[in-house]
Design a protein around this motif. Structure first.
Motif, PDB file in Angstrom:
ATOM      1  N   GLN A   6       0.837  -1.198   0.000  1.00  0.00           N
ATOM      2  CA  GLN A   6       0.000   0.000   0.000  1.00  0.00           C
ATOM      3  C   GLN A   6       0.876   1.254   0.000  1.00  0.00           C
ATOM      4  O   GLN A   6       0.586   2.219  -0.708  1.00  0.00           O
ATOM      5  CB  GLN A   6      -0.920   0.001   1.207  1.00  0.00           C
ATOM      6  CG  GLN A   6      -1.872   1.174   1.222  1.00  0.00           C
ATOM      7  CD  GLN A   6      -2.799   1.148   2.411  1.00  0.00           C
ATOM      8  OE1 GLN A   6      -2.754   0.249   3.228  1.00  0.00           O
ATOM      9  NE2 GLN A   6      -3.632   2.147   2.521  1.00  0.00           N
ATOM     10  N   TYR A  10       0.946   3.998  -2.980  1.00  0.00           N
ATOM     11  CA  TYR A  10       0.519   5.373  -2.724  1.00  0.00           C
ATOM     12  C   TYR A  10       1.593   6.394  -3.091  1.00  0.00           C
ATOM     13  O   TYR A  10       1.286   7.545  -3.362  1.00  0.00           O
ATOM     14  CB  TYR A  10       0.121   5.543  -1.253  1.00  0.00           C
ATOM     15  CG  TYR A  10      -0.412   6.922  -0.942  1.00  0.00           C
ATOM     16  CD1 TYR A  10      -1.638   7.332  -1.448  1.00  0.00           C
ATOM     17  CD2 TYR A  10       0.313   7.814  -0.171  1.00  0.00           C
ATOM     18  CE1 TYR A  10      -2.137   8.599  -1.185  1.00  0.00           C
ATOM     19  CE2 TYR A  10      -0.176   9.086   0.100  1.00  0.00           C
ATOM     20  CZ  TYR A  10      -1.394   9.464  -0.404  1.00  0.00           C
ATOM     21  OH  TYR A  10      -1.881  10.722  -0.159  1.00  0.00           O
ATOM     22  N   VAL A  81      -7.718   7.400  -0.467  1.00  0.00           N
ATOM     23  CA  VAL A  81      -7.128   6.062  -0.330  1.00  0.00           C
ATOM     24  C   VAL A  81      -7.954   5.219   0.636  1.00  0.00           C
ATOM     25  O   VAL A  81      -8.202   4.041   0.391  1.00  0.00           O
ATOM     26  CB  VAL A  81      -5.653   6.153   0.132  1.00  0.00           C
ATOM     27  CG1 VAL A  81      -5.132   4.811   0.598  1.00  0.00           C
ATOM     28  CG2 VAL A  81      -4.791   6.705  -0.989  1.00  0.00           C
ATOM     29  N   ARG A  82      -8.395   5.821   1.736  1.00  0.00           N
ATOM     30  CA  ARG A  82      -9.213   5.070   2.697  1.00  0.00           C
ATOM     31  C   ARG A  82     -10.517   4.611   2.046  1.00  0.00           C
ATOM     32  O   ARG A  82     -10.968   3.485   2.272  1.00  0.00           O
ATOM     33  CB  ARG A  82      -9.522   5.898   3.931  1.00  0.00           C
ATOM     34  CG  ARG A  82     -10.470   5.125   4.876  1.00  0.00           C
ATOM     35  CD  ARG A  82     -10.836   5.900   6.073  1.00  0.00           C
ATOM     36  NE  ARG A  82      -9.923   5.520   7.128  1.00  0.00           N
ATOM     37  CZ  ARG A  82      -9.876   6.117   8.304  1.00  0.00           C
ATOM     38  NH1 ARG A  82     -10.639   7.146   8.556  1.00  0.00           N
ATOM     39  NH2 ARG A  82      -9.066   5.694   9.231  1.00  0.00           N
ATOM     40  N   THR A  85      -9.335   1.726  -0.457  1.00  0.00           N
ATOM     41  CA  THR A  85      -8.725   0.517   0.100  1.00  0.00           C
ATOM     42  C   THR A  85      -9.287   0.096   1.439  1.00  0.00           C
ATOM     43  O   THR A  85      -9.085  -1.034   1.864  1.00  0.00           O
ATOM     44  CB  THR A  85      -7.201   0.722   0.265  1.00  0.00           C
ATOM     45  OG1 THR A  85      -6.975   1.725   1.270  1.00  0.00           O
ATOM     46  CG2 THR A  85      -6.554   1.107  -1.033  1.00  0.00           C
ATOM     47  N   PRO A  89      -3.548   5.520   4.707  1.00  0.00           N
ATOM     48  CA  PRO A  89      -2.125   5.400   4.330  1.00  0.00           C
ATOM     49  C   PRO A  89      -1.224   5.984   5.410  1.00  0.00           C
ATOM     50  O   PRO A  89      -1.613   6.920   6.113  1.00  0.00           O
ATOM     51  CB  PRO A  89      -2.021   6.210   3.043  1.00  0.00           C
ATOM     52  CG  PRO A  89      -3.116   7.203   3.139  1.00  0.00           C
ATOM     53  CD  PRO A  89      -4.228   6.526   3.902  1.00  0.00           C
TER      54      PRO A  89
END
Length: 90
Positions: A6, A10, A81-82, A85, A89
């Motif tokens: 991850q 990122y 991102v949250r 995924t 991050p």
């Protein structure tokens, strides 16, 4: 997705967001400085014709704008991102 994967995934996204944030912050600073100073370009620290007060004011404004835009973009990127995924991050 594993933590290491991850982070690696990122990195390019964060880099692109950072470049975009810098461009937006630079544009905002130039426009705000023009409004605040009456149309002059922002002074450089080595500009002999500008006084200390103007140099320091421009630097402080530029720093505040860049830091604010960076925080907004970093936070927005992390939130995105949250959502994608399910994890925040690092």
């Amino acid at each position: 997705m594993s933590g290491k994967l991850q982070k690696v995934a990122y990195k390019p996204v964060g880099l692109l967001l950072g470049i975009g944030a810098g461009a937006v912050a630079g544009f905002l600073f130039k426009e705000i400085w023009k409004l605040a100073s009456g149309g002059d370009d922002a002074p450089n620290a080595t500009d002999e014709d500008r006084g200390w007060g103007e140099i320091i004011a421009a630097a402080a404004l530029q720093g505040a704008i860049f830091a604010t835009v960076k925080a907004l973009v970093d936070r927005g990127g992390a939130t995105g991102v949250r959502k994608i995924t399910g994890t925040w991050p690092d």
